[in-house]
Motif scaffolding. Structure first.
Motif, PDB file in Angstrom:
ATOM      1  N   GLN A 369       8.730  12.013  -7.462  1.00 34.78           N
ATOM      2  CA  GLN A 369       7.593  11.097  -7.483  1.00 34.78           C
ATOM      3  C   GLN A 369       7.131  10.848  -8.926  1.00 34.78           C
ATOM      4  OE1 GLN A 369       4.797  13.042  -4.916  1.00 34.78           O
ATOM      5  NE2 GLN A 369       5.610  12.097  -3.053  1.00 34.78           N
ATOM      6  N   GLU A 370       7.066  11.925  -9.719  1.00 32.64           N
ATOM      7  CA  GLU A 370       6.670  11.772 -11.120  1.00 32.64           C
ATOM      8  C   GLU A 370       7.665  10.898 -11.870  1.00 32.64           C
ATOM      9  OE1 GLU A 370       6.383  15.710 -12.562  1.00 32.64           O
ATOM     10  OE2 GLU A 370       4.456  16.157 -11.557  1.00 32.64           O
ATOM     11  N   THR A 371       8.979  11.102 -11.556  1.00 31.68           N
ATOM     12  CA  THR A 371      10.001  10.278 -12.205  1.00 31.68           C
ATOM     13  C   THR A 371       9.853   8.817 -11.800  1.00 31.68           C
ATOM     14  OG1 THR A 371      11.534  12.154 -12.152  1.00 31.68           O
ATOM     15  CG2 THR A 371      12.492   9.993 -12.505  1.00 31.68           C
ATOM     16  N   ASN A 372       9.601   8.577 -10.506  1.00 33.01           N
ATOM     17  CA  ASN A 372       9.397   7.205 -10.033  1.00 33.01           C
ATOM     18  C   ASN A 372       8.190   6.561 -10.717  1.00 33.01           C
ATOM     19  OD1 ASN A 372      11.598   7.295  -8.345  1.00 33.01           O
ATOM     20  ND2 ASN A 372      10.415   7.870  -6.535  1.00 33.01           N
ATOM     21  N   GLU A 373       7.123   7.350 -10.835  1.00 31.29           N
ATOM     22  CA  GLU A 373       5.926   6.831 -11.503  1.00 31.29           C
ATOM     23  C   GLU A 373       6.229   6.495 -12.958  1.00 31.29           C
ATOM     24  OE1 GLU A 373       3.017   6.087 -10.415  1.00 31.29           O
ATOM     25  OE2 GLU A 373       3.204   6.773  -8.345  1.00 31.29           O
ATOM     26  N   GLU A 374       7.000   7.380 -13.596  1.00 29.47           N
ATOM     27  CA  GLU A 374       7.337   7.150 -15.003  1.00 29.47           C
ATOM     28  C   GLU A 374       8.181   5.891 -15.158  1.00 29.47           C
ATOM     29  OE1 GLU A 374       9.571   9.524 -18.671  1.00 29.47           O
ATOM     30  OE2 GLU A 374       9.172  10.536 -16.768  1.00 29.47           O
ATOM     31  N   ASP A 487       3.159 -16.426  -3.040  1.00 26.87           N
ATOM     32  CA  ASP A 487       2.054 -16.130  -3.963  1.00 26.87           C
ATOM     33  C   ASP A 487       0.875 -15.481  -3.262  1.00 26.87           C
ATOM     34  OD1 ASP A 487       3.453 -17.159  -6.095  1.00 26.87           O
ATOM     35  OD2 ASP A 487       2.691 -19.201  -5.815  1.00 26.87           O
ATOM     36  N   ALA A 488       0.897 -15.504  -1.911  1.00 22.93           N
ATOM     37  CA  ALA A 488      -0.228 -14.913  -1.170  1.00 22.93           C
ATOM     38  C   ALA A 488      -0.198 -13.390  -1.218  1.00 22.93           C
ATOM     39  CB  ALA A 488      -0.186 -15.381   0.287  1.00 22.93           C
ATOM     40  N   ILE A 489       0.928 -12.819  -1.636  1.00 20.59           N
ATOM     41  CA  ILE A 489       1.030 -11.352  -1.708  1.00 20.59           C
ATOM     42  C   ILE A 489       0.260 -10.851  -2.914  1.00 20.59           C
ATOM     43  CG2 ILE A 489       2.586  -9.380  -1.900  1.00 20.59           C
ATOM     44  CD1 ILE A 489       4.782 -11.105  -0.687  1.00 20.59           C
ATOM     45  N   ASN A 490      -0.712  -9.991  -2.670  1.00 21.39           N
ATOM     46  CA  ASN A 490      -1.504  -9.401  -3.753  1.00 21.39           C
ATOM     47  C   ASN A 490      -0.838  -8.093  -4.155  1.00 21.39           C
ATOM     48  OD1 ASN A 490      -3.416  -8.591  -5.562  1.00 21.39           O
ATOM     49  ND2 ASN A 490      -4.994  -8.138  -4.034  1.00 21.39           N
ATOM     50  N   TRP A 491       0.029  -8.162  -5.152  1.00 24.49           N
ATOM     51  CA  TRP A 491       0.784  -6.978  -5.553  1.00 24.49           C
ATOM     52  C   TRP A 491      -0.104  -5.914  -6.181  1.00 24.49           C
ATOM     53  CZ3 TRP A 491       5.369  -6.172  -3.696  1.00 24.49           C
ATOM     54  CH2 TRP A 491       6.163  -7.259  -3.297  1.00 24.49           C
ATOM     55  N   ASP A 492      -1.296  -6.317  -6.662  1.00 25.73           N
ATOM     56  CA  ASP A 492      -2.200  -5.318  -7.240  1.00 25.73           C
ATOM     57  C   ASP A 492      -2.699  -4.339  -6.183  1.00 25.73           C
ATOM     58  OD1 ASP A 492      -1.937  -6.407  -9.736  1.00 25.73           O
ATOM     59  OD2 ASP A 492      -3.664  -7.748  -9.519  1.00 25.73           O
ATOM     60  N   SER A 493      -2.688  -4.760  -4.919  1.00 28.55           N
ATOM     61  CA  SER A 493      -3.160  -3.885  -3.849  1.00 28.55           C
ATOM     62  C   SER A 493      -2.044  -3.009  -3.279  1.00 28.55           C
ATOM     63  CB  SER A 493      -3.767  -4.724  -2.713  1.00 28.55           C
ATOM     64  OG  SER A 493      -2.783  -5.575  -2.137  1.00 28.55           O
ATOM     65  N   VAL A 494      -0.811  -3.196  -3.764  1.00 32.54           N
ATOM     66  CA  VAL A 494       0.337  -2.410  -3.299  1.00 32.54           C
ATOM     67  C   VAL A 494       0.508  -1.202  -4.211  1.00 32.54           C
ATOM     68  CG1 VAL A 494       2.821  -2.439  -2.802  1.00 32.54           C
ATOM     69  CG2 VAL A 494       1.436  -4.492  -2.404  1.00 32.54           C
ATOM     70  N   SER A 495       0.709  -0.032  -3.625  1.00 30.67           N
ATOM     71  CA  SER A 495       0.836   1.201  -4.408  1.00 30.67           C
ATOM     72  C   SER A 495       2.109   1.171  -5.254  1.00 30.67           C
ATOM     73  CB  SER A 495       0.868   2.422  -3.490  1.00 30.67           C
ATOM     74  OG  SER A 495       2.038   2.406  -2.701  1.00 30.67           O
ATOM     75  N   ILE A 500       8.055   0.883  -6.234  1.00 31.06           N
ATOM     76  CA  ILE A 500       9.285   1.523  -6.727  1.00 31.06           C
ATOM     77  C   ILE A 500      10.344   1.529  -5.644  1.00 31.06           C
ATOM     78  CG2 ILE A 500      10.269   3.737  -7.446  1.00 31.06           C
ATOM     79  CD1 ILE A 500       7.600   4.251  -8.882  1.00 31.06           C
ATOM     80  N   HIS A 501       9.964   1.884  -4.411  1.00 31.87           N
ATOM     81  CA  HIS A 501      10.931   1.930  -3.310  1.00 31.87           C
ATOM     82  C   HIS A 501      11.494   0.542  -3.018  1.00 31.87           C
ATOM     83  CE1 HIS A 501      10.699   6.105  -2.411  1.00 31.87           C
ATOM     84  NE2 HIS A 501       9.401   6.098  -2.074  1.00 31.87           N
ATOM     85  N   THR A 582      16.763  -7.083   6.365  1.00 34.43           N
ATOM     86  CA  THR A 582      15.338  -7.399   6.470  1.00 34.43           C
ATOM     87  C   THR A 582      14.528  -6.119   6.346  1.00 34.43           C
ATOM     88  OG1 THR A 582      15.836  -9.265   7.929  1.00 34.43           O
ATOM     89  CG2 THR A 582      13.557  -8.480   7.871  1.00 34.43           C
ATOM     90  N   ILE A 583      13.628  -6.105   5.363  1.00 35.38           N
ATOM     91  CA  ILE A 583      12.777  -4.936   5.117  1.00 35.38           C
ATOM     92  C   ILE A 583      11.326  -5.349   5.290  1.00 35.38           C
ATOM     93  CG2 ILE A 583      11.999  -3.263   3.380  1.00 35.38           C
ATOM     94  CD1 ILE A 583      14.844  -3.461   2.187  1.00 35.38           C
ATOM     95  N   GLU A 584      10.601  -4.587   6.095  1.00 32.27           N
ATOM     96  CA  GLU A 584       9.187  -4.857   6.308  1.00 32.27           C
ATOM     97  C   GLU A 584       8.374  -3.642   5.869  1.00 32.27           C
ATOM     98  OE1 GLU A 584       8.518  -6.036  10.315  1.00 32.27           O
ATOM     99  OE2 GLU A 584       9.560  -7.964  10.096  1.00 32.27           O
ATOM    100  N   ALA A 585       7.389  -3.894   4.994  1.00 30.24           N
ATOM    101  CA  ALA A 585       6.555  -2.809   4.465  1.00 30.24           C
ATOM    102  C   ALA A 585       5.091  -3.222   4.551  1.00 30.24           C
ATOM    103  CB  ALA A 585       6.934  -2.501   3.020  1.00 30.24           C
ATOM    104  N   PRO A 586       4.269  -2.446   5.268  1.00 31.02           N
ATOM    105  CA  PRO A 586       2.840  -2.774   5.346  1.00 31.02           C
ATOM    106  C   PRO A 586       2.158  -2.605   3.991  1.00 31.02           C
ATOM    107  CG  PRO A 586       3.280  -0.643   6.348  1.00 31.02           C
ATOM    108  CD  PRO A 586       4.607  -1.231   6.024  1.00 31.02           C
ATOM    109  N   ILE A 587       1.215  -3.457   3.682  1.00 36.12           N
ATOM    110  CA  ILE A 587       0.543  -3.403   2.381  1.00 36.12           C
ATOM    111  C   ILE A 587      -0.361  -2.180   2.253  1.00 36.12           C
ATOM    112  CG2 ILE A 587      -1.227  -4.539   0.953  1.00 36.12           C
ATOM    113  CD1 ILE A 587       0.064  -7.171   1.587  1.00 36.12           C
TER     114      ILE A 587
END
Length: 588
Positions: A369-374, A487-495, A500-501, A582-587
């Motif tokens: 996780q630390e590596t992903n964050e880095e 453009d409707a996706i607010n990426w700032d609200s995505v962790s 990273i995933h 097809t990949i679906e990920a909840p915000i």
């Protein structure tokens, strides 16, 4: 064998050494060994243990029962004298008891054993006497199984056949064969009696019904058990019949067939088959079979003597075995205690090792996780550098417009304003129009300058990173691409973890397309549906069978990543058409 082992464990677990329960358990083990295995020495041992305990309890019925079991073993091993002694002793003990149903039934069985023993000793009159006593007892017992009566009748007929009183023998066999249901109830026994009947006719030189009766008996036997004991006897009788008739080919056929089946038993029937072949064959083949007969006869005699000696040793070694059993019991107790301690210690060590491995796994996940964050921070840092350069450039243009063009226009407006002192109506009107126009230009330039100085790219960084990834990968893999995003996706609200995933799954999918699909075009799109980010990647490659394809490390990693973000992944593919992931990920 499982049933025997279960009873043996129960015997060892009994707390009272000389109890009726332990005697019964030893007797039952002896019965099982005698009736279901060839381990006669084991059967003898447990019978003897039961006999000793029954004697200590003065249980005459139990002693008689064990003596009968021992006598049966001795009869089968041809120790006829010992079998006779034990049988007579068992009868004497039973005579002392109240003559109940089970006592009379047991006596009938022992009389039957004595009848067989005296028949083997060729004391046929004594054999007939005991068989008839057995039959009389059985007939007087109400409700006894008729098969037991039929067995005694067959045995009597067999002894009369050996006495060469063929008419009497045939009468006893006929009594059994008159039962029309016997062929359905006991087909193997019916075939045995029918063969005895046919062989008695042969010995009495009555051949009218032969060999048809033999064939009928053989057919019934083969339908029940083609390799059974009865098949050996019938084939031997057929070989005798055809040899007597001079049909050597048929005689050899049935003699060899009897020998082949008797090879599975390696007993007296094999001995008889070898002797029969030595009489049917000629020359060196006859000598070969006779030599085999002599060799096998010596082997069987040695084996019989060895078994009789083993029975004697069992009696003498019992006390020593009991002492050893006590010692073994103590050793087992200590072994059990040590085993329990070892098991508990091993379990504790296992828990410690498992906990350590779990801690290592948690540390690994934390490091990952630390590596992903880095990695993500590095990507953001790179994007921030780009955005910073872009912002500086906009600021430079803004300053140029504001300090340069706007200043000059402002000066011109002042100059025109100073010329406004002319009193000419046309001049005044003209200058006014110019001044208004200049002011408009000034406002427009100020507005553009203000907008250029605004950081309007906030929130678009992750999409730029994805674009860079797609551009770089498709260029390296020689792929054409089409990239669309909502453009409707607010990426700032995505962790960051989820970003990273998603990034890694796109990277892995592009790698798989290059490695396996042989595609030329890939289409990637992001859409937002009910607060769920829907990523779709489609290629025009060769496709594959989803149900038969093996999951490689990359695909396994994708499933692991989608599980981490509580999302779903769906892979659809068709050969020569392409693949859609097809990949679906909840915000949230």
């Amino acid at each position: 064998m499982y049933k025997i082992d279960s009873i043996r464990r129960n015997v060892l677990n009994l707390k009272t050494p000389d109890s009726l329960s332990k005697a019964n358990a030893n007797y039952n083990i002896g019965e099982l060994y005698r009736k279901t295995t060839s381990l006669t020495d084991s059967a003898y041992y447990y019978y003897y243990q039961a006999e000793r305990i029954y004697k200590s309890l003065k249980n005459n019925y139990g002693v008689a029962s064990t003596l009968y079991g021992i006598a049966e073993i001795q009869r089968n091993e041809k120790d006829y004298t010992a079998s006779e002694v034990n049988s007579i002793e068992a009868i004497q003990l039973l005579e002392l008891l109240e003559q109940t149903y089970k006592v009379k039934e047991r006596k009938s069985f022992i009389y039957n054993t004595l009848g067989i023993v005296f028949n083997e000793l060729e004391q046929f009159d004594e054999s007939i006497k005991y068989h008839k006593k057995s039959l009389e007892l059985k007939r007087n017992l109400k409700g006894i199984d008729k098969s037991k009566i039929d067995n005694s009748i067959n045995n009597i007929g067999f002894v009369y056949k050996n006495l060469k009183e063929y008419e009497l023998a045939l009468n006893y066999y006929n009594e059994i064969l008159l039962n029309e249901n016997l062929i359905n109830e006991r087909p193997d026994f019916y075939a045995l009696v029918l063969d005895n009947y046919a062989h008695t006719l042969y010995l009495s030189n009555e051949f009218d019904q032969l060999p048809n009766l033999y064939f009928k008996a053989l057919k019934i036997t083969d339908s029940v058990n083609p390799k059974g004991y009865n098949s050996i006897i019938i084939n031997q009788h057929l070989a005798e019949y055809y040899n007597d008739k001079g049909d050597k080919d048929s005689a050899k056929y049935y003699a060899y067939k009897a020998k082949e089946i008797s090879m599975n038993y390696h007993n007296d029937d094999l001995l008889k088959s070898l002797l029969l072949l030595s009489e049917i064959e000629e020359g060196h083949m006859a000598a070969k079979h006779l030599k085999g007969y002599v060799k096998l006869n010596d082997s069987l005699q040695k084996n019989e003597r060895a078994i009789r000696n083993k029975f004697a040793r069992i009696r003498f070694e019992t006390k020593q075995i009991e002492q050893e059993n006590i010692k073994i019991s103590k050793e087992r107790m200590w072994l059990f205690i040590i085993s329990v301690v070892v098991v508990i210690a091993s379990f504790l060590i296992y828990l410690i090792i498992m906990q350590r491995n779990k801690n290592k796994e948690l540390r690994f996940i934390q490091q990952q996780q630390e590596t992903n964050e880095e990695i993500y921070n590095l990507m953001l840092s790179q994007n921030e550098s780009i955005e910073e350069a872009r912002t500086q450039e906009k600021k430079r243009i803004s300053e140029e417009l504001h300090d340069g063009v706007l200043g000059r226009l402002f000066g011109t407006r002042l100059s025109l304003d100073s010329l406004n002192m002319s009193t000419s109506a046309d001049a005044v009107k003209s200058r006014g129009e110019y001044l208004v126009e200049l002011k408009t230009i000034e406002d427009d330039i100020r507005k553009v300058s203000h907008e250029l100085n605004t950081d309007f790219v906030s929130g678009s960084g992750f999409i730029d990173i994805i674009k860079t990834l797609v551009e770089t990968q498709t260029l390296a893999y020689s792929l054409k691409y089409d990239f669309k995003h909502d453009d409707a996706i607010n990426w700032d609200s995505v962790s960051n973890k989820k970003k990273i995933h998603i990034y890694r799954m796109i990277q892995e999918s592009l790698h798989n397309i290059y490695k396996h699909a042989n595609a030329t075009q890939v289409n990637i799109s992001f859409k937002l549906k009910n607060s769920v980010i829907c990523l779709t990647m489609t290629d025009d490659g060769s496709g594959f069978d989803v149900n038969k394809a093996k999951s490689g490390i990359g695909l396994k990693n994708m499933y692991s990543r989608i599980k981490e973000i509580n999302g779903t992944i769906d892979i659809k593919s068709k050969k020569d058409v392409g693949t859609t992931v097809t990949i679906e990920a909840p915000i949230p």
